[in-house]
Design an enzyme around this catalytic site. Structure first.
Site, PDB file in Angstrom:
ATOM      1  N   ARG A  44       0.855  -1.189   0.000  1.00  0.00           N
ATOM      2  CA  ARG A  44       0.000   0.000   0.000  1.00  0.00           C
ATOM      3  C   ARG A  44       0.887   1.233   0.000  1.00  0.00           C
ATOM      4  O   ARG A  44       2.105   1.142   0.159  1.00  0.00           O
ATOM      5  CB  ARG A  44      -0.923  -0.004   1.225  1.00  0.00           C
ATOM      6  CG  ARG A  44      -0.203  -0.337   2.514  1.00  0.00           C
ATOM      7  CD  ARG A  44      -0.753   0.345   3.698  1.00  0.00           C
ATOM      8  NE  ARG A  44      -0.641   1.791   3.610  1.00  0.00           N
ATOM      9  CZ  ARG A  44       0.476   2.469   3.833  1.00  0.00           C
ATOM     10  NH1 ARG A  44       1.621   1.856   4.108  1.00  0.00           N
ATOM     11  NH2 ARG A  44       0.479   3.779   3.752  1.00  0.00           N
ATOM     12  N   GLY A  45       0.243   2.391  -0.193  1.00  0.00           N
ATOM     13  CA  GLY A  45       0.980   3.633  -0.380  1.00  0.00           C
ATOM     14  C   GLY A  45       1.108   3.888  -1.870  1.00  0.00           C
ATOM     15  O   GLY A  45       1.532   3.002  -2.628  1.00  0.00           O
ATOM     16  N   ARG A  87      -7.037  -0.320  -7.285  1.00  0.00           N
ATOM     17  CA  ARG A  87      -7.157   0.812  -6.350  1.00  0.00           C
ATOM     18  C   ARG A  87      -7.436   2.063  -7.182  1.00  0.00           C
ATOM     19  O   ARG A  87      -6.510   2.619  -7.772  1.00  0.00           O
ATOM     20  CB  ARG A  87      -5.881   1.015  -5.530  1.00  0.00           C
ATOM     21  CG  ARG A  87      -5.456  -0.118  -4.620  1.00  0.00           C
ATOM     22  CD  ARG A  87      -6.415  -0.432  -3.499  1.00  0.00           C
ATOM     23  NE  ARG A  87      -6.742   0.683  -2.637  1.00  0.00           N
ATOM     24  CZ  ARG A  87      -6.018   1.097  -1.604  1.00  0.00           C
ATOM     25  NH1 ARG A  87      -4.889   0.496  -1.301  1.00  0.00           N
ATOM     26  NH2 ARG A  87      -6.417   2.101  -0.858  1.00  0.00           N
ATOM     27  N   ASP A 236      -2.473  10.663  -2.202  1.00  0.00           N
ATOM     28  CA  ASP A 236      -2.717   9.626  -3.198  1.00  0.00           C
ATOM     29  C   ASP A 236      -3.069  10.211  -4.560  1.00  0.00           C
ATOM     30  O   ASP A 236      -2.894   9.541  -5.576  1.00  0.00           O
ATOM     31  CB  ASP A 236      -3.844   8.712  -2.731  1.00  0.00           C
ATOM     32  CG  ASP A 236      -3.381   7.797  -1.608  1.00  0.00           C
ATOM     33  OD1 ASP A 236      -2.980   6.659  -1.915  1.00  0.00           O
ATOM     34  OD2 ASP A 236      -3.380   8.232  -0.443  1.00  0.00           O
ATOM     35  N   ASN A 246      -6.238  12.046   0.165  1.00  0.00           N
ATOM     36  CA  ASN A 246      -5.382  11.227   1.035  1.00  0.00           C
ATOM     37  C   ASN A 246      -6.284  10.357   1.904  1.00  0.00           C
ATOM     38  O   ASN A 246      -7.511  10.428   1.811  1.00  0.00           O
ATOM     39  CB  ASN A 246      -4.471  12.124   1.886  1.00  0.00           C
ATOM     40  CG  ASN A 246      -3.349  11.343   2.552  1.00  0.00           C
ATOM     41  OD1 ASN A 246      -2.662  10.549   1.905  1.00  0.00           O
ATOM     42  ND2 ASN A 246      -3.142  11.549   3.845  1.00  0.00           N
ATOM     43  N   LYS A 247      -5.676   9.545   2.737  1.00  0.00           N
ATOM     44  CA  LYS A 247      -6.429   8.606   3.577  1.00  0.00           C
ATOM     45  C   LYS A 247      -7.557   9.311   4.331  1.00  0.00           C
ATOM     46  O   LYS A 247      -7.408  10.428   4.812  1.00  0.00           O
ATOM     47  CB  LYS A 247      -5.469   7.935   4.564  1.00  0.00           C
ATOM     48  CG  LYS A 247      -6.095   6.898   5.466  1.00  0.00           C
ATOM     49  CD  LYS A 247      -6.838   5.801   4.685  1.00  0.00           C
ATOM     50  CE  LYS A 247      -5.925   5.062   3.735  1.00  0.00           C
ATOM     51  NZ  LYS A 247      -6.655   4.055   2.935  1.00  0.00           N
TER      52      LYS A 247
END
Length: 347
Positions: A44-45, A87, A236, A246-247
């Site tokens: 992830r990332g 994703r 992201d 982002n998250k």
């Protein structure tokens, strides 16, 4: 600590779903296993996802040596399209895949699929190596924002686990720590999958950087009590106007930082910018399964059958962002102008 290792036609991934309790690596010998690892968040990332997808294409292409070039290219493109669906928010995934397909397009006159596989492997390795160099440059630029001892807050994980090298936001933190300008890092736990608790806290402890773990809903109180002087996160996807995906939970942190007069910094490579969209309203937001919210550590924590809304990301508007740290330098408002200049530098 490396999250991605390519050797002998095998992609080895550090399984991030098991950290910090267990250090386990996954050996991927086919593209389908890499795609599964991306979906499951085993890797992830945004930068790490992009690099992993690039190597997945190499693995996929390696199984197609018996095909003539037109069919070879068609099959690789089909694999790329499936990887794109793993994703939808992290734009580095699409950037890396498009870069790989461009290499394939450039070999249109070549009838040797083995030569194409070699070229794809070289391109994937170049993507990974570029990420390392970009991380180092961002760390240097970002550390220049911290000129005196500072306590910072971060959300989710934007360190070595999220990239091929030292990380984006945490890369900046590590560099500023080396220079004596970070005193403490407060890490949001980052519900529902606890990337802050499981990954960021672990990474910082491994690096010997003082870290204090807090729940997501403690951030405002930490700020009100003057316990942090800056916020730094990764990203992201970033739109042309500087809106940042982002998250989930990042937007709330940005609003709190604005209210308390604390600068909110974003660290992201140019590959995280989406130069095709004008604002955050155009960013697709991935929604994940309900069990991520209704369960914790395999235990049910909510009534059976309850409705769940589980977006994996949110969008922070550009007016809440004090600066965006890239490998080309630090971008500041007006972001439309700064990012247009970035477009020129990338080209």
């Amino acid at each position: 600590m490396r999250s991605i290792i390519w050797s002998n036609n095998c992609l080895t991934l550090l399984n991030q779903t098991l950290l910090p309790a267990k250090l386990e690596y996954i050996e991927c010998h086919d593209w389908q296993r890499v795609a599964e690892a991306i979906r499951r968040l085993e890797v992830r990332g945004a930068p790490a996802i992009g690099a992993a997808a690039a190597f997945a294409l190499v693995l996929g292409a390696g199984k197609l040596t018996e095909l003539a070039m037109p069919e070879f290219k068609e099959k690789v493109t089909q694999i790329a399209n499936i990887l794109r669906q793993t994703r939808p928010t992290a734009v580095n995934l699409f950037w890396a895949i498009n870069r790989m397909l461009t290499v394939l397009d450039q070999m249109a006159g070549n009838t040797d699929s083995n030569a194409a596989i070699t070229a794809l492997e070289q391109a994937a390795i170049a993507i990974a190596e570029q990420d390392k160099a970009v991380n180092e440059k961002m760390a240097v630029h970002g550390a220049s924002l911290f000129t005196k001892p500072t306590a910072v807050l971060t959300h989710c994980n934007a360190g070595a686990l999220a990239t091929v090298a030292i990380g984006t936001a945490l890369g900046v933190v590590c560099k500023a720590w080396e220079q004596g300008n970070i005193t403490q890092v407060f890490a949001d736990e980052t519900r529902p999958l606890l990337q802050g608790a499981r990954l960021t806290a672990w990474e910082l402890m491994q690096a010997g950087i003082p870290v204090t773990l807090i729940t997501d809903n403690m951030a405002g109180w930490i700020m009100k009590n003057n316990m942090v002087q800056a916020v730094i996160v990764g990203a992201d996807r970033i739109a042309l106007n500087g809106d940042v995906a982002n998250k989930i939970g990042t937007y709330s942190v940005a609003v709190l930082a604005k209210e308390h007069g604390i600068p909110f910094y974003v660290a992201a490579p140019s590959s995280t910018f989406d130069f095709t969209i004008h604002s955050g309203a155009d960013i697709p937001i991935e929604e994940r399964c309900a069990t991520e919210v209704t369960s914790l550590g395999g235990n049910c924590v909510a009534p059976q059958g309850v409705n769940v809304f589980n977006p994996a990301f949110d969008v922070t508007p550009n007016n809440l962002v004090a600066a965006i740290i890239t490998e080309y330098g630090i971008l500041r408002t007006p972001y439309n102008q700064a990012i247009n200049q970035l477009v020129q530098e990338c080209n």
